[in-house]
Design a protein around this motif. Structure first.
Motif, PDB file in Angstrom:
ATOM      1  N   LYS A  66      24.542  51.741 108.036  1.00 54.05           N
ATOM      2  CA  LYS A  66      23.404  51.982 107.149  1.00 54.05           C
ATOM      3  C   LYS A  66      22.716  53.289 107.507  1.00 54.05           C
ATOM      4  O   LYS A  66      22.334  54.067 106.625  1.00 54.05           O
ATOM      5  N   GLY A  67      22.552  53.531 108.803  1.00 61.31           N
ATOM      6  CA  GLY A  67      21.899  54.764 109.247  1.00 61.31           C
ATOM      7  C   GLY A  67      22.661  55.997 108.820  1.00 61.31           C
ATOM      8  O   GLY A  67      22.066  56.986 108.363  1.00 61.31           O
ATOM      9  N   GLN A  68      23.976  55.965 108.968  1.00 62.03           N
ATOM     10  CA  GLN A  68      24.797  57.097 108.554  1.00 62.03           C
ATOM     11  C   GLN A  68      24.730  57.309 107.047  1.00 62.03           C
ATOM     12  O   GLN A  68      24.670  58.448 106.571  1.00 62.03           O
ATOM     13  N   ALA A  69      24.734  56.202 106.294  1.00 66.47           N
ATOM     14  CA  ALA A  69      24.658  56.300 104.833  1.00 66.47           C
ATOM     15  C   ALA A  69      23.355  56.959 104.397  1.00 66.47           C
ATOM     16  O   ALA A  69      23.350  57.858 103.538  1.00 66.47           O
ATOM     17  N   LEU A  70      22.257  56.543 104.987  1.00 65.23           N
ATOM     18  CA  LEU A  70      20.955  57.111 104.636  1.00 65.23           C
ATOM     19  C   LEU A  70      20.856  58.572 105.062  1.00 65.23           C
ATOM     20  O   LEU A  70      20.224  59.387 104.374  1.00 65.23           O
ATOM     21  N   GLU A  71      21.487  58.915 106.162  1.00 65.44           N
ATOM     22  CA  GLU A  71      21.485  60.309 106.615  1.00 65.44           C
ATOM     23  C   GLU A  71      22.186  61.207 105.598  1.00 65.44           C
ATOM     24  O   GLU A  71      21.694  62.290 105.261  1.00 65.44           O
ATOM     25  N   VAL A  72      23.334  60.760 105.105  1.00 56.71           N
ATOM     26  CA  VAL A  72      24.057  61.531 104.085  1.00 56.71           C
ATOM     27  C   VAL A  72      23.217  61.616 102.813  1.00 56.71           C
ATOM     28  O   VAL A  72      23.094  62.686 102.194  1.00 56.71           O
ATOM     29  N   GLY A  73      22.631  60.490 102.415  1.00 54.05           N
ATOM     30  CA  GLY A  73      21.836  60.461 101.198  1.00 54.05           C
ATOM     31  C   GLY A  73      20.626  61.377 101.264  1.00 54.05           C
ATOM     32  O   GLY A  73      20.354  62.137 100.325  1.00 54.05           O
ATOM     33  N   ASN A  74      19.892  61.340 102.371  1.00 55.81           N
ATOM     34  CA  ASN A  74      18.707  62.180 102.513  1.00 55.81           C
ATOM     35  C   ASN A  74      19.066  63.665 102.549  1.00 55.81           C
ATOM     36  O   ASN A  74      18.328  64.501 102.013  1.00 55.81           O
ATOM     37  N   HIS A  75      20.195  63.967 103.179  1.00 54.81           N
ATOM     38  CA  HIS A  75      20.658  65.365 103.203  1.00 54.81           C
ATOM     39  C   HIS A  75      20.963  65.840 101.787  1.00 54.81           C
ATOM     40  O   HIS A  75      20.606  66.968 101.398  1.00 54.81           O
ATOM     41  N   LEU A  76      21.587  64.979 101.003  1.00 48.88           N
ATOM     42  CA  LEU A  76      21.938  65.332  99.628  1.00 48.88           C
ATOM     43  C   LEU A  76      20.684  65.503  98.774  1.00 48.88           C
ATOM     44  O   LEU A  76      20.589  66.448  97.970  1.00 48.88           O
ATOM     45  N   VAL A  77      19.724  64.597  98.935  1.00 45.15           N
ATOM     46  CA  VAL A  77      18.467  64.685  98.191  1.00 45.15           C
ATOM     47  C   VAL A  77      17.766  66.013  98.466  1.00 45.15           C
ATOM     48  O   VAL A  77      17.294  66.708  97.549  1.00 45.15           O
ATOM     49  N   GLU A  78      17.719  66.382  99.738  1.00 44.76           N
ATOM     50  CA  GLU A  78      17.072  67.647 100.117  1.00 44.76           C
ATOM     51  C   GLU A  78      17.831  68.854  99.563  1.00 44.76           C
ATOM     52  O   GLU A  78      17.230  69.805  99.063  1.00 44.76           O
ATOM     53  N   LYS A  79      19.149  68.784  99.632  1.00 41.68           N
ATOM     54  CA  LYS A  79      19.982  69.907  99.180  1.00 41.68           C
ATOM     55  C   LYS A  79      19.860  70.134  97.676  1.00 41.68           C
ATOM     56  O   LYS A  79      19.882  71.277  97.199  1.00 41.68           O
ATOM     57  N   LEU A  80      19.701  69.056  96.912  1.00 41.39           N
ATOM     58  CA  LEU A  80      19.673  69.160  95.456  1.00 41.39           C
ATOM     59  C   LEU A  80      18.272  69.386  94.893  1.00 41.39           C
ATOM     60  O   LEU A  80      18.105  69.506  93.683  1.00 41.39           O
ATOM     61  N   ALA A  81      17.263  69.451  95.756  1.00 40.81           N
ATOM     62  CA  ALA A  81      15.883  69.595  95.278  1.00 40.81           C
ATOM     63  C   ALA A  81      15.473  71.051  95.059  1.00 40.81           C
ATOM     64  O   ALA A  81      14.313  71.321  94.758  1.00 40.81           O
ATOM     65  N   ASP A  82      16.394  71.963  95.178  1.00 42.44           N
ATOM     66  CA  ASP A  82      16.103  73.389  95.035  1.00 42.44           C
ATOM     67  C   ASP A  82      15.974  73.753  93.553  1.00 42.44           C
ATOM     68  O   ASP A  82      16.942  73.615  92.792  1.00 42.44           O
ATOM     69  N   PRO A  83      14.792  74.227  93.107  1.00 36.95           N
ATOM     70  CA  PRO A  83      14.603  74.565  91.683  1.00 36.95           C
ATOM     71  C   PRO A  83      15.557  75.641  91.169  1.00 36.95           C
ATOM     72  O   PRO A  83      15.761  75.753  89.953  1.00 36.95           O
ATOM     73  N   SER A  84      16.144  76.429  92.057  1.00 41.70           N
ATOM     74  CA  SER A  84      17.084  77.456  91.617  1.00 41.70           C
ATOM     75  C   SER A  84      18.347  76.838  91.013  1.00 41.70           C
ATOM     76  O   SER A  84      19.154  77.537  90.395  1.00 41.70           O
ATOM     77  N   ARG A  85      18.525  75.536  91.182  1.00 37.94           N
ATOM     78  CA  ARG A  85      19.674  74.840  90.604  1.00 37.94           C
ATOM     79  C   ARG A  85      19.502  74.584  89.100  1.00 37.94           C
ATOM     80  O   ARG A  85      20.481  74.233  88.426  1.00 37.94           O
ATOM     81  N   LEU A  86      18.313  74.727  88.593  1.00 36.92           N
ATOM     82  CA  LEU A  86      18.057  74.435  87.179  1.00 36.92           C
ATOM     83  C   LEU A  86      18.819  75.404  86.277  1.00 36.92           C
ATOM     84  O   LEU A  86      18.815  76.620  86.486  1.00 36.92           O
ATOM     85  N   LEU A  87      19.479  74.831  85.274  1.00 39.13           N
ATOM     86  CA  LEU A  87      20.248  75.611  84.314  1.00 39.13           C
ATOM     87  C   LEU A  87      19.727  75.335  82.903  1.00 39.13           C
ATOM     88  O   LEU A  87      19.124  74.274  82.662  1.00 39.13           O
ATOM     89  N   PRO A  88      19.929  76.248  81.970  1.00 32.32           N
ATOM     90  CA  PRO A  88      19.465  76.028  80.594  1.00 32.32           C
ATOM     91  C   PRO A  88      20.053  74.756  79.993  1.00 32.32           C
ATOM     92  O   PRO A  88      21.205  74.399  80.255  1.00 32.32           O
ATOM     93  N   GLY A  89      19.234  74.050  79.220  1.00 34.25           N
ATOM     94  CA  GLY A  89      19.701  72.856  78.536  1.00 34.25           C
ATOM     95  C   GLY A  89      19.529  71.573  79.329  1.00 34.25           C
ATOM     96  O   GLY A  89      20.072  70.534  78.957  1.00 34.25           O
ATOM     97  N   GLY A  90      18.766  71.636  80.425  1.00 33.34           N
ATOM     98  CA  GLY A  90      18.539  70.429  81.222  1.00 33.34           C
ATOM     99  C   GLY A  90      19.684  70.068  82.147  1.00 33.34           C
ATOM    100  O   GLY A  90      19.886  68.895  82.460  1.00 33.34           O
ATOM    101  N   PHE A  91      20.442  71.067  82.596  1.00 36.56           N
ATOM    102  CA  PHE A  91      21.550  70.834  83.510  1.00 36.56           C
ATOM    103  C   PHE A  91      21.204  71.334  84.909  1.00 36.56           C
ATOM    104  O   PHE A  91      20.212  72.043  85.111  1.00 36.56           O
ATOM    105  N   MET A  92      22.048  70.966  85.861  1.00 36.83           N
ATOM    106  CA  MET A  92      21.865  71.397  87.244  1.00 36.83           C
ATOM    107  C   MET A  92      23.144  72.036  87.766  1.00 36.83           C
ATOM    108  O   MET A  92      24.243  71.614  87.418  1.00 36.83           O
ATOM    109  N   TYR A  93      22.971  73.022  88.614  1.00 33.04           N
ATOM    110  CA  TYR A  93      24.114  73.644  89.272  1.00 33.04           C
ATOM    111  C   TYR A  93      24.547  72.754  90.439  1.00 33.04           C
ATOM    112  O   TYR A  93      23.780  72.511  91.365  1.00 33.04           O
ATOM    113  N   LEU A  94      25.783  72.264  90.379  1.00 34.73           N
ATOM    114  CA  LEU A  94      26.292  71.360  91.414  1.00 34.73           C
ATOM    115  C   LEU A  94      27.598  71.848  92.036  1.00 34.73           C
ATOM    116  O   LEU A  94      28.139  71.196  92.927  1.00 34.73           O
ATOM    117  N   SER A  95      28.079  72.990  91.573  1.00 37.88           N
ATOM    118  CA  SER A  95      29.406  73.440  91.987  1.00 37.88           C
ATOM    119  C   SER A  95      29.523  73.640  93.493  1.00 37.88           C
ATOM    120  O   SER A  95      30.579  73.396  94.080  1.00 37.88           O
TER     121      SER A  95
END
Length: 269
Positions: A66-95
């Motif tokens: 469980k601890g490892q799962a939450l660690e991966v999840g929290n890292h992903l949440v933090e990584k994807l919270a960057d506003p520079s990922r916003l793309l036109p049309g309500g999309f996100m840069y995930l590449s």
């Protein structure tokens, strides 16, 4: 023996195979497996199951704690919270996430852990962004992964196609898959990168039903809240998009529904 188990997850391996491979007595192999079982559990590598009897053997199940799962999840949440990922049309840069080999390995291990005891026989995704995640998860589950396409490929042979509603574009779209990809009775895990309206996921669920296969889980990397759960059912989203405003450059993320129930990560309790 450790290397062999890691390379063959979810595969039942007889003790006789190991005795012949390593020229050791069954008693020695059994003693080694006791050590491996304890070590794998303590270090969060996975679960080693042993079954006695003529049809018995040993099976390695990759399983995060469980601890490892939450660690991966929290890292992903933090990584994807960057506003520079916003793309036109309500999309996100995930590449960048989908090409990072170490992050993909973690995501595959994470998803495979959640569905480790669902008897998944195939992982299904739609071309193209979902492919890296689906392939990695399928590797940890040791099952085939199936690519659904929106246009015909001559190399696919005969195909099964369906029309499905795209709630984002308000149009009817088409998707298809090779007739050889799935079979009756398959237990399917559907994986996608981004859930917006939910039409693509619903389409894959309908397509699986055309083969008389059962969808035992649906998992997405990111989820917006504007889809109809009555249409797509339960979705395990790794990351929930709490706010997405391209004009104001606002992007807020949190742990998704994937983490609401982590009992699969601690099967002994």
């Amino acid at each position: 023996m450790v290397y062999y188990l890691l390379e063959h997850p979810h595969q039942l391996i007889t003790l006789s195979y190991f005795t012949k491979k390593y020229h050791s007595a069954k008693s020695s192999i059994s003693e080694d497996l006791v050590i491996l079982k304890k070590t794998f559990a303590e270090r969060g590598i996975g679960k080693v199951e042993t079954n006695s009897g003529a049809a018995g053997g040993v099976r390695f199940i990759p399983l995060l704690t469980k601890g490892q799962a939450l660690e991966v999840g929290n890292h992903l949440v933090e990584k994807l919270a960057d506003p520079s990922r916003l793309l036109p049309g309500g999309f996100m840069y995930l590449s960048d996430v989908l090409v990072d080999p170490e992050l993909l390995r973690q995501l595959g291990h994470l998803i495979a852990s959640k569905y480790a005891f669902k008897q998944v026989t195939a992982v299904v995704t739609v071309a193209t962004k979902g492919i890296p995640i689906a392939q990695t998860a399928a590797r940890y589950l040791n099952v085939p992964f199936v690519i659904v396409r929106r246009d015909s490929k001559i190399t696919e042979g005969s195909t099964v196609s369906i029309n499905y509603p795209s709630y984002r574009t308000n149009r009817v779209e088409k998707m298809e898959v090779s007739k050889k990809s799935l079979k009756k009775g398959d237990r399917v895990l559907i994986i996608d990168d981004f859930l917006n309206g939910g039409g693509t996921v619903q389409g894959m669920q309908i397509l699986a039903s055309e083969f008389e296969a059962e969808t035992v889980g649906t998992c997405v990397l990111c989820e917006l809240s504007n889809h109809d759960r009555d249409q797509v059912g339960d979705i395990d989203a790794l990351v929930h998009i709490d706010a997405l405003d391209e004009r104001k450059r606002v992007l807020r993320t949190s742990l998704g529904s994937f983490f609401d129930d982590l009992r699969a990560f601690d099967p002994e309790k």
